[in-house]
Design a protein around this motif. Structure first.
Motif, PDB file in Angstrom:
ATOM      1  N   GLN A   1     156.194  81.425  46.964  1.00 65.24           N
ATOM      2  CA  GLN A   1     157.300  80.680  47.098  1.00 65.24           C
ATOM      3  C   GLN A   1     157.260  79.924  48.632  1.00 65.24           C
ATOM      4  O   GLN A   1     157.371  78.962  48.774  1.00 65.24           O
ATOM      5  CB  GLN A   1     158.942  81.096  46.275  1.00 65.24           C
ATOM      6  CG  GLN A   1     159.642  79.479  45.974  1.00 65.24           C
ATOM      7  CD  GLN A   1     158.766  78.610  44.960  1.00 65.24           C
ATOM      8  OE1 GLN A   1     158.592  78.877  44.003  1.00 65.24           O
ATOM      9  NE2 GLN A   1     159.155  77.371  45.840  1.00 65.24           N
ATOM     10  N   ALA A   2     157.876  80.629  49.239  1.00 68.58           N
ATOM     11  CA  ALA A   2     157.687  80.832  50.929  1.00 68.58           C
ATOM     12  C   ALA A   2     156.572  79.430  51.225  1.00 68.58           C
ATOM     13  O   ALA A   2     156.135  78.456  51.570  1.00 68.58           O
ATOM     14  CB  ALA A   2     158.189  81.173  52.024  1.00 68.58           C
ATOM     15  N   PHE A   3     154.822  80.085  50.710  1.00 67.38           N
ATOM     16  CA  PHE A   3     153.729  79.466  50.898  1.00 67.38           C
ATOM     17  C   PHE A   3     154.322  78.299  50.617  1.00 67.38           C
ATOM     18  O   PHE A   3     152.901  77.218  51.064  1.00 67.38           O
ATOM     19  CB  PHE A   3     152.852  80.640  50.569  1.00 67.38           C
ATOM     20  CG  PHE A   3     151.090  80.338  50.547  1.00 67.38           C
ATOM     21  CD1 PHE A   3     150.902  80.204  52.234  1.00 67.38           C
ATOM     22  CD2 PHE A   3     150.394  79.829  49.948  1.00 67.38           C
ATOM     23  CE1 PHE A   3     149.328  79.816  51.703  1.00 67.38           C
ATOM     24  CE2 PHE A   3     148.789  79.060  49.802  1.00 67.38           C
ATOM     25  CZ  PHE A   3     148.817  79.144  51.082  1.00 67.38           C
TER      26      PHE A   3
ATOM     27  N   ALA B   1     160.963  95.980  40.371  1.00 70.12           N
ATOM     28  CA  ALA B   1     161.506  94.382  40.221  1.00 70.12           C
ATOM     29  C   ALA B   1     161.734  94.139  41.954  1.00 70.12           C
ATOM     30  O   ALA B   1     161.284  92.933  41.591  1.00 70.12           O
ATOM     31  CB  ALA B   1     162.690  94.495  39.777  1.00 70.12           C
ATOM     32  N   ARG B   2     161.895  94.461  42.147  1.00 68.07           N
ATOM     33  CA  ARG B   2     162.340  94.959  44.196  1.00 68.07           C
ATOM     34  C   ARG B   2     160.554  94.040  44.862  1.00 68.07           C
ATOM     35  O   ARG B   2     160.931  93.212  45.401  1.00 68.07           O
ATOM     36  CB  ARG B   2     162.747  95.602  44.631  1.00 68.07           C
ATOM     37  CG  ARG B   2     164.515  95.196  44.524  1.00 68.07           C
ATOM     38  CD  ARG B   2     164.933  96.781  45.978  1.00 68.07           C
ATOM     39  NE  ARG B   2     164.624  98.231  45.498  1.00 68.07           N
ATOM     40  CZ  ARG B   2     164.780  99.240  44.768  1.00 68.07           C
ATOM     41  NH1 ARG B   2     165.906  98.601  43.905  1.00 68.07           N
ATOM     42  NH2 ARG B   2     164.090 100.319  44.439  1.00 68.07           N
ATOM     43  N   GLN B   3     159.892  94.857  44.452  1.00 70.79           N
ATOM     44  CA  GLN B   3     158.610  94.548  44.772  1.00 70.79           C
ATOM     45  C   GLN B   3     158.324  92.837  44.131  1.00 70.79           C
ATOM     46  O   GLN B   3     157.495  92.136  44.744  1.00 70.79           O
ATOM     47  CB  GLN B   3     157.408  95.007  44.285  1.00 70.79           C
ATOM     48  CG  GLN B   3     158.218  96.418  45.469  1.00 70.79           C
ATOM     49  CD  GLN B   3     156.447  97.551  45.003  1.00 70.79           C
ATOM     50  OE1 GLN B   3     155.623  97.681  43.902  1.00 70.79           O
ATOM     51  NE2 GLN B   3     156.410  98.934  45.404  1.00 70.79           N
ATOM     52  N   LEU B   4     158.476  92.800  42.787  1.00 71.27           N
ATOM     53  CA  LEU B   4     158.303  91.287  42.344  1.00 71.27           C
ATOM     54  C   LEU B   4     159.092  90.308  43.025  1.00 71.27           C
ATOM     55  O   LEU B   4     158.496  89.035  43.718  1.00 71.27           O
ATOM     56  CB  LEU B   4     157.939  91.485  40.213  1.00 71.27           C
ATOM     57  CG  LEU B   4     157.498  92.575  40.051  1.00 71.27           C
ATOM     58  CD1 LEU B   4     157.475  92.480  38.947  1.00 71.27           C
ATOM     59  CD2 LEU B   4     155.618  91.897  39.985  1.00 71.27           C
ATOM     60  N   GLU B   5     159.941  90.565  43.002  1.00 73.81           N
ATOM     61  CA  GLU B   5     160.817  89.770  43.684  1.00 73.81           C
ATOM     62  C   GLU B   5     160.675  89.285  45.331  1.00 73.81           C
ATOM     63  O   GLU B   5     160.638  88.239  45.840  1.00 73.81           O
ATOM     64  CB  GLU B   5     162.263  89.830  43.844  1.00 73.81           C
ATOM     65  CG  GLU B   5     162.978  90.158  42.941  1.00 73.81           C
ATOM     66  CD  GLU B   5     164.281  90.409  42.387  1.00 73.81           C
ATOM     67  OE1 GLU B   5     164.865  91.093  43.653  1.00 73.81           O
ATOM     68  OE2 GLU B   5     164.902  91.110  42.021  1.00 73.81           O
ATOM     69  N   ARG B   6     159.810  90.328  46.366  1.00 75.29           N
ATOM     70  CA  ARG B   6     159.474  90.127  47.041  1.00 75.29           C
ATOM     71  C   ARG B   6     158.086  89.188  47.037  1.00 75.29           C
ATOM     72  O   ARG B   6     157.930  88.135  48.070  1.00 75.29           O
ATOM     73  CB  ARG B   6     159.515  91.192  47.831  1.00 75.29           C
ATOM     74  CG  ARG B   6     160.521  91.513  48.544  1.00 75.29           C
ATOM     75  CD  ARG B   6     160.375  92.563  49.735  1.00 75.29           C
ATOM     76  NE  ARG B   6     159.610  93.976  49.442  1.00 75.29           N
ATOM     77  CZ  ARG B   6     160.194  94.990  48.332  1.00 75.29           C
ATOM     78  NH1 ARG B   6     161.251  94.914  48.486  1.00 75.29           N
ATOM     79  NH2 ARG B   6     159.033  96.105  47.667  1.00 75.29           N
ATOM     80  N   GLN B   7     156.998  89.608  46.471  1.00 77.21           N
ATOM     81  CA  GLN B   7     155.485  88.910  46.336  1.00 77.21           C
ATOM     82  C   GLN B   7     156.237  87.510  45.535  1.00 77.21           C
ATOM     83  O   GLN B   7     155.945  86.639  46.323  1.00 77.21           O
ATOM     84  CB  GLN B   7     155.150  89.529  44.984  1.00 77.21           C
ATOM     85  CG  GLN B   7     154.289  90.340  46.408  1.00 77.21           C
ATOM     86  CD  GLN B   7     154.301  91.631  44.660  1.00 77.21           C
ATOM     87  OE1 GLN B   7     153.850  91.259  43.323  1.00 77.21           O
ATOM     88  NE2 GLN B   7     153.672  93.160  44.969  1.00 77.21           N
ATOM     89  N   ALA B   8     157.152  86.905  44.988  1.00 76.12           N
ATOM     90  CA  ALA B   8     157.767  85.610  44.748  1.00 76.12           C
ATOM     91  C   ALA B   8     158.133  84.700  45.319  1.00 76.12           C
ATOM     92  O   ALA B   8     158.121  83.911  45.712  1.00 76.12           O
ATOM     93  CB  ALA B   8     157.965  85.561  42.968  1.00 76.12           C
TER      94      ALA B   8
END
Length: 121
Positions: free
Chosen positions: A106-108, A95-102
């Motif tokens: 979003q920043a991109f 879940a933490r990995q998916l949050e970081r990826q999202a």
């Protein structure tokens, strides 16, 4: 795992390999609510009794599930409750990995200038 001989690491790998099958994880999750027989597990999971029996056999061999015969039925329950702590730890990490990826996506998206729209002619 530090300092374990190769033979022990092989056993650890086999334990994790048992957990690498989604059907077995679904069975473990179902048994979280209490013991069940093969038919009940098969019905709840949507698999055949033969398929569930095969997975339960592996789970039993690796000490994750305990089997108890009652009359003509065999009932299965979790043998080691710590499996849920392990699974919860892994799920939290994913879940933490998916949050970081999202957040990275979003920043991109926010940093990318929008291309002008062409007008139809």
């Amino acid at each position: 795992m530090e300092g374990l001989p190769p033979e022990a690491l092989t056993q650890v790998a086999a334990y994790f390999q048992v957990l690498s099958e989604p059907t077995r994880l679904q069975i473990l999750n179902l048994l979280r609510t209490g013991e069940r027989n093969v038919g009940e597990i098969a019905q709840a999971c949507g698999f055949t009794a033969a398929n569930v029996s095969r997975h339960l056999s592996l789970l039993t061999q690796h000490g994750l599930v305990a089997r108890e015969s009652r009359g003509t039925a065999a009932y299965y329950r979790i043998a080691d409750e710590s499996i849920y702590a392990l699974c919860d730890l892994v799920c939290g990490n994913i879940a933490r990995q998916l949050e970081r990826q999202a957040a990275g996506r979003q920043a991109f998206v926010q940093a990318t200038p929008k291309a002008p729209r062409s007008r139809p002619r």
